[in-house]
Design an enzyme around this catalytic site. Sequence first.
Site, PDB file in Angstrom:
ATOM      1  N   ASN A   1       0.802  -1.219   0.000  1.00  0.00           N
ATOM      2  CA  ASN A   1       0.000   0.000   0.000  1.00  0.00           C
ATOM      3  C   ASN A   1       0.840   1.276   0.000  1.00  0.00           C
ATOM      4  OD1 ASN A   1      -2.615   1.513   0.516  1.00  0.00           O
ATOM      5  ND2 ASN A   1      -1.505   2.011   2.402  1.00  0.00           N
TER       6      ASN A   1
ATOM      7  N   SER B   1      -3.685   2.551  -8.816  1.00  0.00           N
ATOM      8  CA  SER B   1      -4.235   3.896  -8.995  1.00  0.00           C
ATOM      9  C   SER B   1      -4.947   4.045 -10.325  1.00  0.00           C
ATOM     10  CB  SER B   1      -3.117   4.932  -8.928  1.00  0.00           C
ATOM     11  OG  SER B   1      -3.609   6.228  -9.206  1.00  0.00           O
TER      12      SER B   1
ATOM     13  N   TYR C   1       4.394   9.368 -11.019  1.00  0.00           N
ATOM     14  CA  TYR C   1       3.494   8.568 -10.191  1.00  0.00           C
ATOM     15  C   TYR C   1       2.747   7.543 -11.029  1.00  0.00           C
ATOM     16  CZ  TYR C   1      -0.789   7.598  -7.504  1.00  0.00           C
ATOM     17  OH  TYR C   1      -1.855   6.988  -6.876  1.00  0.00           O
TER      18      TYR C   1
ATOM     19  N   ALA D   1       3.515   6.281 -13.957  1.00  0.00           N
ATOM     20  CA  ALA D   1       4.401   5.252 -14.491  1.00  0.00           C
ATOM     21  C   ALA D   1       4.726   4.216 -13.419  1.00  0.00           C
ATOM     22  CB  ALA D   1       5.684   5.892 -15.018  1.00  0.00           C
TER      23      ALA D   1
END
Length: 256
Positions: A89, A141, A156, A158
């Site tokens: 996470n 995401s 982020y 990638a």
Amino acid sequence: MKFENKTVIVTGGGTGIGKKTAQRFFEEGANVIINGRREDVLNQTALEIDPSGKRVLAVSGDISLPETSKKLVQAAVEAFGGVDVLVNNTGKFVPAPMLEHTPEDLQSYLDTIVKGTFYPSQAVVPEMKKRGGGAIVNTGSMWALQAVESTPSSAYSAAMAGRHALTRNMAVELAGDNIRVNAVAPAVVETPIYNSFMTEKEVAEVLPTFNAFHPIGRNGTPADVAEAILFLASDSATWVTGIVMPLDGGVTARLR
């Protein structure tokens, strides 16, 4: 209780989605190990969830280093006898134009998200095999699935796309060992991550403007994500592996 006598490791477990996920696993009977870099935050979270200190342990350390993952697994084995579930996470999110990212900045995303998936997964698999299987759930995401012009986040996105790719590859590779690997892909979730690049006042003003971004009419909460993670880790999802579940209030349904 769905996870009674199970042992769960949650990285990025001190705040936000990780904290709520750890709390829900605990409420469902699990023993929980939480990880993060800030030892004081981790210890506070562990005591909030389990004041007895018996079933929630905090193990601090940089998850981009293989030795941190080894330490996490060792703690789980010594305290609770093994590992059944891993939740990767960890995350970092500071929107910036691509041309403004430095090499060090890009590396920090890869360290936190890609290495922060690869190394913990490597470390838990041998212990899961001893238990006859297990489940890995990754917090991905929506930004890895869909570019969002208002929040430029190439580094982020990638890195999160790398986490999604690891999800699918590990799912295929580990299926024969009865280890399932899935991911959730949230849109805007109201967590403390936004305080890393905005003031409290800015967060209070800006986040509500994203409610309408989601067809369902509101931003997500850590509880929304935690419940999906628990489902994917549970026996209710024993025939589910290799998926990246959109968890976005309908955003990607509208964009496709």
